[in-house]
Design a protein around this motif. Structure first.
Motif, mmCIF file in Angstrom:
data_model
loop_
_atom_site.group_PDB
_atom_site.id
_atom_site.type_symbol
_atom_site.label_atom_id
_atom_site.label_comp_id
_atom_site.label_asym_id
_atom_site.label_seq_id
_atom_site.Cartn_x
_atom_site.Cartn_y
_atom_site.Cartn_z
ATOM 1 N N GLY B 103 0.802 -1.212 0.000
ATOM 2 C CA GLY B 103 0.000 0.000 0.000
ATOM 3 C C GLY B 103 0.831 1.256 0.000
ATOM 4 N N GLN B 132 -5.760 1.139 -2.007
ATOM 5 C CA GLN B 132 -4.573 0.681 -1.291
ATOM 6 C C GLN B 132 -4.741 0.811 0.227
ATOM 7 O OE1 GLN B 132 -1.495 -0.466 -2.848
ATOM 8 N NE2 GLN B 132 -3.036 -0.684 -4.459
ATOM 9 N N SER B 261 -4.576 -6.592 1.940
ATOM 10 C CA SER B 261 -3.914 -6.043 0.748
ATOM 11 C C SER B 261 -3.769 -7.114 -0.319
ATOM 12 C CB SER B 261 -2.533 -5.509 1.130
ATOM 13 O OG SER B 261 -1.802 -5.193 -0.030
#
Lengths: 88, 278
Positions: B103, B132, B261
């Protein structure tokens, strides 16, 4: 959640560490006193004394209080002062 | 015990440190982009740095069985240069599909200035646009409380931000409650003098519980200890805390947070694969 150790166990474990830390503080103040020059008006010294006072008061948030003594003030209208829009 | 260091700057460390971390039980780490100790002069400097984070460091870590993940941004110190910051932000998407990118981070504030706040908000826009996760640096020493409150104001002002996908790092006794109460993850950095000790991190676990709390070393080019997380494990054991509690903080919590993520394709030491959102 709590600490698994009892208060006497914590004191047994940490007495010498606390003693050593207090001694270091005392020696630092002695060093300041011995050195030439004057720091009596230095605002950092006032903060140190304010923090030392906190240690003497029974409470469970003394670390937080000491942190706040050494912290800059938070102003909740900072975004207006920076001319930054809030909210999306 | 296996552990993950969720914040460590391995570009500043030697290969010997990777070996030591592996021997201490480290199986994964995440490396946020940060300040190199000097202000970089061009966007190409950052492009090269991001290549180092997404390629070279990943391979160097893998030689010792450590899985390396990373975060990209221009840090708060260099955010004072707004025009350069905007060039870097525009370039970051070139790297977002690299296999170890988690991210945007570590973004944040340093001296709590208007320029820093402006670039922080523009990083948030980037993270939202590309879906993100976000890792946030909070300032040091006297600036920390004010800066953390300002960061929380900016985050909470934006309803598009999923708070469970944001980690606010370097919390201490006066900021941890604010971060957790707003629904964010909080990271405690074990770092000499300017941040937190293993003992105080254990205190905060005891006071606030283990949910949404992480522990990291932030090992970098300054005085720091890359094996600080094992020091925390040792202190927790000395106090009599259970292995399951310790494992939750140093292993399961990072896995839970990073699993949000798409870039977190993690092979656990028992060989089961943890992928994004699994």
């Amino acid at each position: 959640m709590s600490i698994p150790m009892t208060a006497p166990e914590v004191l047994d474990r940490e007495f010498l560490e606390i003693r050593a830390k207090v001694l270091e503080l005392a020696a630092s103040f002695d060093r300041l006193h011995r050195a030439e020059g004057v720091v009596a008006g230095d605002p950092r010294l006032s903060l140190i004394h304010e923090a030392l006072d906190v240690l003497q008061v029974e409470a469970d948030d003394r670390a937080e209080q000491v942190q706040l003594i050494f912290s800059l003030h938070y102003d909740d209208d900072w975004q207006q002062k920076f001319d930054m829009a809030s909210g999306q | 015990m296996y552990y993950i260091d969720p914040h460590i700057h391995m570009v500043s460390r030697t290969t010997d440190d990777y070996e030591t971390l592996a021997k201490m039980g480290c199986v994964g780490l995440s490396e946020p982009a940060f300040w190199a100790g000097f202000d970089r002069g061009s966007v190409d400097s950052f492009r090269d740095y991001f290549r180092q984070l997404t390629d070279f460091e990943r391979k160097r870590a893998a030689q010792y069985g450590i899985q390396h993940f990373t975060w990209l941004c221009i840090n708060a110190k260099e955010a004072e240069n707004v025009s350069l910051s905007r060039e870097v932000i525009a370039m970051i998407p070139e790297f977002l599909n690299e296999p170890n990118v988690l991210g945007i981070g570590e973004i944040g504030l340093n001296k709590n200035t208007k320029n820093e706040a402006t670039i922080f908000v523009e990083h948030l826009e980037l993270a939202i646009q590309y879906n993100q996760q976000i890792l946030i640096h909070t300032p040091h020493l006297a600036d920390k409380y004010q800066g953390t409150r300002m960061i929380l104001d900016m985050l909470c002002d934006d309803t598009r931000i999923d708070r469970s996908r944001v980690l606010v790092d370097h919390v201490e006794e006066h900021t941890v409650r604010h971060v957790l109460d707003e629904g964010f993850w909080a990271g405690m950095t074990l770092y000499p003098v300017s941040k937190c000790t293993p003992q105080r991190a254990c205190d905060m676990i005891e006071m606030y519980g283990p949910e949404r709390l992480l522990v990291n070393s932030a090992g970098d080019w300054g005085p720091s200890k890359p094996t600080a997380v094992p020091d925390f494990i040792f202190e927790m054991r000395r106090r009599g805390h259970s292995e399951s509690l310790i494992r939750k903080v140093v292993y399961e919590n990072p896995v839970q947070f990073f699993s949000q993520s798409q870039g977190f394709k993690f092979t656990a030491p028992d060989a089961s694969v943890t992928t994004a959102n699994s």
